[in-house]
Every structure is written in C-alpha cells, then in structure tokens.
Scaffold this motif. Structure first.
Motif, PDB file in Angstrom:
ATOM      1  N   SER A 121      36.542  39.480  35.679  1.00  0.00           N
ATOM      2  CA  SER A 121      37.996  39.308  35.651  1.00  0.00           C
ATOM      3  C   SER A 121      38.523  39.265  37.079  1.00  0.00           C
ATOM      4  N   LYS A 124      41.120  40.665  38.124  1.00  0.00           N
ATOM      5  CA  LYS A 124      41.573  42.003  38.487  1.00  0.00           C
ATOM      6  C   LYS A 124      40.424  42.829  39.051  1.00  0.00           C
ATOM      7  N   SER A 125      39.242  42.732  38.449  1.00  0.00           N
ATOM      8  CA  SER A 125      38.102  43.501  38.964  1.00  0.00           C
ATOM      9  C   SER A 125      37.684  43.007  40.340  1.00  0.00           C
ATOM     10  N   ALA A 133      49.537  39.106  33.643  1.00  0.00           N
ATOM     11  CA  ALA A 133      48.353  39.692  33.010  1.00  0.00           C
ATOM     12  C   ALA A 133      47.353  38.616  32.636  1.00  0.00           C
ATOM     13  N   SER A 134      47.855  37.433  32.251  1.00  0.00           N
ATOM     14  CA  SER A 134      46.933  36.358  31.896  1.00  0.00           C
ATOM     15  C   SER A 134      46.121  35.912  33.111  1.00  0.00           C
ATOM     16  N   LEU A 136      45.455  37.997  35.784  1.00  0.00           N
ATOM     17  CA  LEU A 136      44.592  39.117  36.165  1.00  0.00           C
ATOM     18  C   LEU A 136      43.341  39.213  35.302  1.00  0.00           C
ATOM     19  N   TYR A 137      43.469  38.905  34.024  1.00  0.00           N
ATOM     20  CA  TYR A 137      42.337  39.067  33.124  1.00  0.00           C
ATOM     21  C   TYR A 137      41.628  37.758  32.810  1.00  0.00           C
ATOM     22  N   SER A 138      41.905  36.711  33.593  1.00  0.00           N
ATOM     23  CA  SER A 138      41.183  35.465  33.416  1.00  0.00           C
ATOM     24  C   SER A 138      39.818  35.584  34.100  1.00  0.00           C
ATOM     25  N   GLY A 139      38.860  34.837  33.606  1.00  0.00           N
ATOM     26  CA  GLY A 139      37.518  34.871  34.175  1.00  0.00           C
ATOM     27  C   GLY A 139      37.435  34.036  35.434  1.00  0.00           C
TER      28      GLY A 139
END
Length: 142
Positions: free
Chosen positions: A58, A60-61, A85-86, A88-91
C-alpha cells in the motif's frame, strides 16, 4: 597479402571511409528486440523492468517506511488531510528487496501486541457449549 579493413563504424583509425565489412557480416543474425518498459520502485526509486517489480504494497505503508527513514516529504504527505484513503490504500509496485521491508512478517501481522511484549500467544481453549454438555452428561440407558 592485404589485411582487410574495418568498416567506418568500427574503424579505429582517422577518417577511414566506409569499407566492405567482410564475410563475417553475412553470418550475423538480425534480432529484433523491443525495449522493455521500465518503472521506478516506489520505495527505493530505482528503475526496474516492469516484470521485475514483483512486490505490491500500500502507498501508506511505503510512506510510513520512508518517514521512518527520515524523509520529511513522505511524513508531510502521510499526515496531509488532502491525501485520500483510496490513494493511501492503493497498491504500488515494489522491487523484491523493498517488498520485504514494507510487507510485514506473518508472525507480526497476526499479533502485533504480543510481538512487542515478547510474549507467546496461546491458542484459545475450545470448550463444548452448555447445550452439547447436556447431551454428554446424560447416562445412556439401553
């Protein structure tokens, strides 16, 4: 006997014009190669061929890992309220080395609190329900 001369592209001398490349040029196979598309790894930012970017994490990570390395821009982007959020959590694509850094170990992902304390987690004890126990405690009269 006269020594064969190199063509102009291979000439090491000065200003030699185009010459006959010799018989060896007939034996060279023409191979068509296509350029391989390349993309940067999101964490280390080195460029790799797209098939070599096998890891996915992600965004975010990746930002959290960059922030832990001291990247102020990543920390600002991570704390920015405008980052959706979309997003941040996209691959995002990662090289195989960076995917080890971003993706957590299965043991840590299972129980992060116990991993920090150093305690071993035990399986919860499975006990039969009261309903099942009512059948098990009866004496069978046959």
């Amino acid at each position: 006997m006269e020594r064969p001369r190199m063509p102009a592209t291979f000439a090491t001398g000065q200003g030699e014009g185009p010459k006959d490349p010799g018989p060896w040029a007939d034996k060279v196979l023409e191979v068509m190669t296509l350029p391989v598309p390349k993309k940067p790894c999101t964490l280390c930012e080195f460029w790799f061929a797209v098939p070599c970017l096998t890891g996915v994490g992600s965004f975010k990570s990746v930002l959290a890992k960059k922030a832990s390395f001291g990247d102020k821009a990543a920390r600002a982007k991570l704390n920015d309220e405008r980052t959706s959020a979309s997003r941040l959590y996209s691959g995002v694509p990662l090289c195989c080395f960076c995917s080890q850094l971003v993706v957590p170990d299965p043991e840590e992902a299972r129980s992060p609190k116990s991993a920090k304390k150093g305690k071993r987690t035990s399986e919860p004890e499975v006990t039969p329900s009261k309903f099942l126990m009512s059948f098990l405690n009866k004496d069978v009269d046959d």
